[in-house]
Design an enzyme around this catalytic site. Structure first.
Site, PDB file in Angstrom:
ATOM      1  N   ALA A  30       0.816  -1.227   0.000  1.00 62.91           N
ATOM      2  CA  ALA A  30       0.000   0.000   0.000  1.00 62.91           C
ATOM      3  C   ALA A  30       0.841   1.265   0.000  1.00 62.91           C
ATOM      4  O   ALA A  30       0.401   2.338  -0.417  1.00 62.91           O
ATOM      5  CB  ALA A  30      -0.931  -0.021   1.215  1.00 62.91           C
ATOM      6  N   ARG A  42      -1.075   0.627   7.919  1.00 63.58           N
ATOM      7  CA  ARG A  42      -0.468   0.610   9.258  1.00 63.58           C
ATOM      8  C   ARG A  42       0.311   1.875   9.603  1.00 63.58           C
ATOM      9  O   ARG A  42       0.854   1.984  10.679  1.00 63.58           O
ATOM     10  CB  ARG A  42       0.418  -0.654   9.407  1.00 63.58           C
ATOM     11  CG  ARG A  42      -0.419  -1.933   9.323  1.00 63.58           C
ATOM     12  CD  ARG A  42       0.378  -3.224   9.310  1.00 63.58           C
ATOM     13  NE  ARG A  42      -0.540  -4.361   9.237  1.00 63.58           N
ATOM     14  CZ  ARG A  42      -1.062  -4.807   8.098  1.00 63.58           C
ATOM     15  NH1 ARG A  42      -0.740  -4.219   6.933  1.00 63.58           N
ATOM     16  NH2 ARG A  42      -1.923  -5.807   8.056  1.00 63.58           N
ATOM     17  N   GLN A 107       0.251  -6.663  -3.371  1.00 69.43           N
ATOM     18  CA  GLN A 107      -0.755  -6.945  -2.327  1.00 69.43           C
ATOM     19  C   GLN A 107      -1.933  -5.983  -2.489  1.00 69.43           C
ATOM     20  O   GLN A 107      -2.935  -6.120  -1.800  1.00 69.43           O
ATOM     21  CB  GLN A 107      -0.134  -6.757  -0.940  1.00 69.43           C
ATOM     22  CG  GLN A 107       1.070  -7.644  -0.676  1.00 69.43           C
ATOM     23  CD  GLN A 107       1.767  -7.244   0.605  1.00 69.43           C
ATOM     24  OE1 GLN A 107       1.535  -7.826   1.674  1.00 69.43           O
ATOM     25  NE2 GLN A 107       2.627  -6.243   0.525  1.00 69.43           N
ATOM     26  N   ILE A 109      -5.084  -3.728  -3.930  1.00 63.75           N
ATOM     27  CA  ILE A 109      -6.369  -4.032  -4.589  1.00 63.75           C
ATOM     28  C   ILE A 109      -6.903  -2.787  -5.309  1.00 63.75           C
ATOM     29  O   ILE A 109      -8.032  -2.777  -5.756  1.00 63.75           O
ATOM     30  CB  ILE A 109      -7.404  -4.500  -3.530  1.00 63.75           C
ATOM     31  CG1 ILE A 109      -7.598  -3.432  -2.449  1.00 63.75           C
ATOM     32  CG2 ILE A 109      -6.973  -5.840  -2.922  1.00 63.75           C
ATOM     33  CD1 ILE A 109      -8.716  -3.737  -1.461  1.00 63.75           C
ATOM     34  N   HIS A 127      -3.868 -10.288  -3.231  1.00 61.77           N
ATOM     35  CA  HIS A 127      -5.001 -10.076  -2.330  1.00 61.77           C
ATOM     36  C   HIS A 127      -6.260  -9.720  -3.084  1.00 61.77           C
ATOM     37  O   HIS A 127      -7.185  -9.129  -2.537  1.00 61.77           O
ATOM     38  CB  HIS A 127      -4.655  -8.998  -1.280  1.00 61.77           C
ATOM     39  CG  HIS A 127      -3.610  -9.479  -0.319  1.00 61.77           C
ATOM     40  ND1 HIS A 127      -2.876  -8.624   0.465  1.00 61.77           N
ATOM     41  CD2 HIS A 127      -3.157 -10.716  -0.040  1.00 61.77           C
ATOM     42  CE1 HIS A 127      -2.031  -9.334   1.206  1.00 61.77           C
ATOM     43  NE2 HIS A 127      -2.166 -10.599   0.910  1.00 61.77           N
ATOM     44  N   CYS A 135     -19.320 -14.641  -6.496  1.00 57.35           N
ATOM     45  CA  CYS A 135     -20.019 -15.540  -5.570  1.00 57.35           C
ATOM     46  C   CYS A 135     -18.980 -16.408  -4.870  1.00 57.35           C
ATOM     47  O   CYS A 135     -18.073 -16.950  -5.516  1.00 57.35           O
ATOM     48  CB  CYS A 135     -20.995 -16.439  -6.348  1.00 57.35           C
ATOM     49  SG  CYS A 135     -21.679 -17.750  -5.329  1.00 57.35           S
ATOM     50  N   CYS A 138     -19.880 -20.300  -6.299  1.00 59.15           N
ATOM     51  CA  CYS A 138     -19.667 -20.730  -7.699  1.00 59.15           C
ATOM     52  C   CYS A 138     -18.736 -19.803  -8.466  1.00 59.15           C
ATOM     53  O   CYS A 138     -18.439 -20.028  -9.634  1.00 59.15           O
ATOM     54  CB  CYS A 138     -21.021 -20.813  -8.412  1.00 59.15           C
ATOM     55  SG  CYS A 138     -21.775 -19.196  -8.695  1.00 59.15           S
ATOM     56  N   SER A 201       5.011  -3.082   4.638  1.00 57.65           N
ATOM     57  CA  SER A 201       5.549  -3.334   5.986  1.00 57.65           C
ATOM     58  C   SER A 201       6.009  -4.791   6.092  1.00 57.65           C
ATOM     59  O   SER A 201       6.638  -5.184   7.073  1.00 57.65           O
ATOM     60  CB  SER A 201       4.454  -3.057   7.032  1.00 57.65           C
ATOM     61  OG  SER A 201       3.338  -3.917   6.775  1.00 57.65           O
TER      62      SER A 201
HETATM   63  N1  APR Z   1       7.077   6.033   0.574  1.00 61.44           N
HETATM   64  C1  APR Z   1       7.705   5.008   1.215  1.00 61.44           C
HETATM   65  N2  APR Z   1       7.091   4.176   2.083  1.00 61.44           N
HETATM   66  C2  APR Z   1       5.779   4.408   2.336  1.00 61.44           C
HETATM   67  C3  APR Z   1       5.055   5.464   1.723  1.00 61.44           C
HETATM   68  C4  APR Z   1       5.765   6.288   0.809  1.00 61.44           C
HETATM   69  N3  APR Z   1       5.174   7.304   0.168  1.00 61.44           N
HETATM   70  N4  APR Z   1       3.780   5.420   2.197  1.00 61.44           N
HETATM   71  C5  APR Z   1       3.709   4.392   3.068  1.00 61.44           C
HETATM   72  N5  APR Z   1       4.908   3.779   3.149  1.00 61.44           N
HETATM   73  C6  APR Z   1       5.254   2.576   3.911  1.00 61.44           C
HETATM   74  C7  APR Z   1       4.784   2.571   5.339  1.00 61.44           C
HETATM   75  O1  APR Z   1       5.783   3.115   6.191  1.00 61.44           O
HETATM   76  C8  APR Z   1       4.573   1.081   5.603  1.00 61.44           C
HETATM   77  O2  APR Z   1       5.765   0.465   6.090  1.00 61.44           O
HETATM   78  O3  APR Z   1       4.563   1.516   3.280  1.00 61.44           O
HETATM   79  C9  APR Z   1       4.260   0.509   4.234  1.00 61.44           C
HETATM   80  C10 APR Z   1       2.793   0.132   4.081  1.00 61.44           C
HETATM   81  O4  APR Z   1       2.559  -0.926   4.986  1.00 61.44           O
HETATM   82  P1  APR Z   1       1.067  -1.399   5.285  1.00 61.44           P
HETATM   83  O5  APR Z   1       0.212  -0.229   5.560  1.00 61.44           O
HETATM   84  O6  APR Z   1       1.159  -2.503   6.296  1.00 61.44           O
HETATM   85  O7  APR Z   1       0.552  -2.000   3.891  1.00 61.44           O
HETATM   86  P2  APR Z   1       0.922  -3.397   3.244  1.00 61.44           P
HETATM   87  O8  APR Z   1       2.317  -3.809   3.581  1.00 61.44           O
HETATM   88  O9  APR Z   1       0.556  -3.329   1.814  1.00 61.44           O
HETATM   89  O10 APR Z   1      -0.110  -4.392   3.996  1.00 61.44           O
HETATM   90  C11 APR Z   1      -0.149  -5.723   3.542  1.00 61.44           C
HETATM   91  O11 APR Z   1      -2.092  -6.110   4.899  1.00 61.44           O
HETATM   92  O12 APR Z   1      -4.084  -5.297   5.635  1.00 61.44           O
HETATM   93  C12 APR Z   1      -3.512  -6.187   4.770  1.00 61.44           C
HETATM   94  O13 APR Z   1      -4.414  -6.978   2.768  1.00 61.44           O
HETATM   95  C13 APR Z   1      -3.867  -5.839   3.357  1.00 61.44           C
HETATM   96  O14 APR Z   1      -2.489  -5.969   1.389  1.00 61.44           O
HETATM   97  C14 APR Z   1      -2.535  -5.490   2.722  1.00 61.44           C
HETATM   98  C15 APR Z   1      -1.552  -6.231   3.600  1.00 61.44           C
END
Ligand code: APR
Length: 259
Positions: A30, A42, A107, A109, A127, A135, A138, A201
């Site tokens: 993300a 997070r 990861q 969506i 993900h 569904c 099915c 993360s």
């Molecule tokens: N530049 C660098 N790093 C960034 C930036 C940015 N602009 N913005 C956010 N981050 C870093 C954050 O510091 C964090 O460590 O990206 C990381 C995002 O981590 P998460 O929020 O945990 O997202 P993600 O790793 O994709 O989560 C994995 O968890 O909730 C589930 O299914 C969901 O796919 C997701 C999965």
């Protein structure tokens, strides 16, 4: 290797490692989409700091949870619709288009890799995908607007003609991972010579095992993230900072396309 902070020649090192690689695979989270206006999960203010995840078990057990899950999907899809791919999505699409990257395992969506031009056969959505529903029994596909109309009309969560629950095509906590996608991801990880992790993360399994598989198979591991991750100790290069700013130094010709 210790984590490096950009500025002491490490961006040059990143550029060199990307240039030396012949089969790059990117693994994104993300954090690659926050600069497009989509919150991550997070970070401070991230989605899980504001609401609890709705697990697959809860979705199956509770009509209230199903309706809440649908509302979240409709709200987030409006955010996704307003977002544009940023330089990181464009840089990865560029590496794929020129054959330097074999694929992208994401990861996310939000659909931004596809909107940046990455073809489906080069994109692994671990993900799932928030742009449609299916569904749970099915696997028939349903469009979100059709589901929104049905919920407004019926006041209840949609069911398929086969009796199954209809749910957004994302993988919820506790839901089985898509086997075919996991296999594609592991195969890409085993065949690459550089695994480039952007904006994750690396806390969620089994997704976070993909970069580890690449490292174990002999690939170099590079991590670009705002903060340290559990795989920093395995990384050949780990840069802590804003992904957009770091990639703008490597792909300056892609930086000035901001809308
Ligand atoms: N530049 C660098 N790093 C960034 C930036 C940015 N602009 N913005 C956010 N981050 C870093 C954050 O510091 C964090 O460590 O990206 C990381 C995002 O981590 P998460 O929020 O945990 O997202 P993600 O790793 O994709 O989560 C994995 O968890 O909730 C589930 O299914 C969901 O796919 C997701 C999965």
């Amino acid at each position: 290797m210790a984590a490096f902070h950009p500025g002491n020649g490490t961006i040059e090192r990143l550029g060199r490692m990307l240039g030396e690689a012949e089969r790059i695979v990117a693994f994104t989270g993300a954090g690659i989409s926050t600069e497009s206006g989509i919150p991550d999960f997070r970070s401070p203010g991230g989605i899980w700091t504001r609401m609890e995840p709705i697990t697959f078990q809860k979705f199956m057990a509770s009509e209230e949870a199903r309706l809440e899950d649908w509302q979240r999907r409709f709200t987030m899809n409006e955010v996704y619709g307003e977002a544009e791919p940023n330089i990181a999505h464009r840089a990865l699409a560029h590496l794929v288009a020129e054959g330097h990257a074999q694929g992208i395992v994401t990861q996310n969506i939000d659909g931004l890799h596809a909107r940046a031009g990455v073809p489906a056969d080069k994109l692994v959505e671990l993900h799932g995908n928030a742009t449609y529903a299916h569904c749970l029994s099915c696997r028939q596909r349903f469009e979100l607007e059709e589901m929104r109309a049905a919920i407004t009309r019926e006041g209840s969560s949609p069911r398929c003609a086969c009796g199954g629950f209809v749910k957004s095509a994302i993988v919820s906590f506790g839901e089985a991972m898509p086997e075919a996608e996991m296999l594609r991801a592991y195969r890409l990880a085993e065949e690459c010579d550089l695994m480039l992790v952007l904006g994750s993360s690396l806390l969620v399994e089994p997704a976070a095992s993909v970069p580890r598989v690449a490292k174990r198979a002999g690939a170099r591991l590079v991590i670009l993230n705002r903060e340290a991750t559990p795989l920093h100790g395995l990384a050949d290069l780990a840069l802590e900072g804003e992904i957009g700013a770091m990639l703008a130094q490597i792909f300056p010709h892609l930086a000035d396309q901001e809308h």
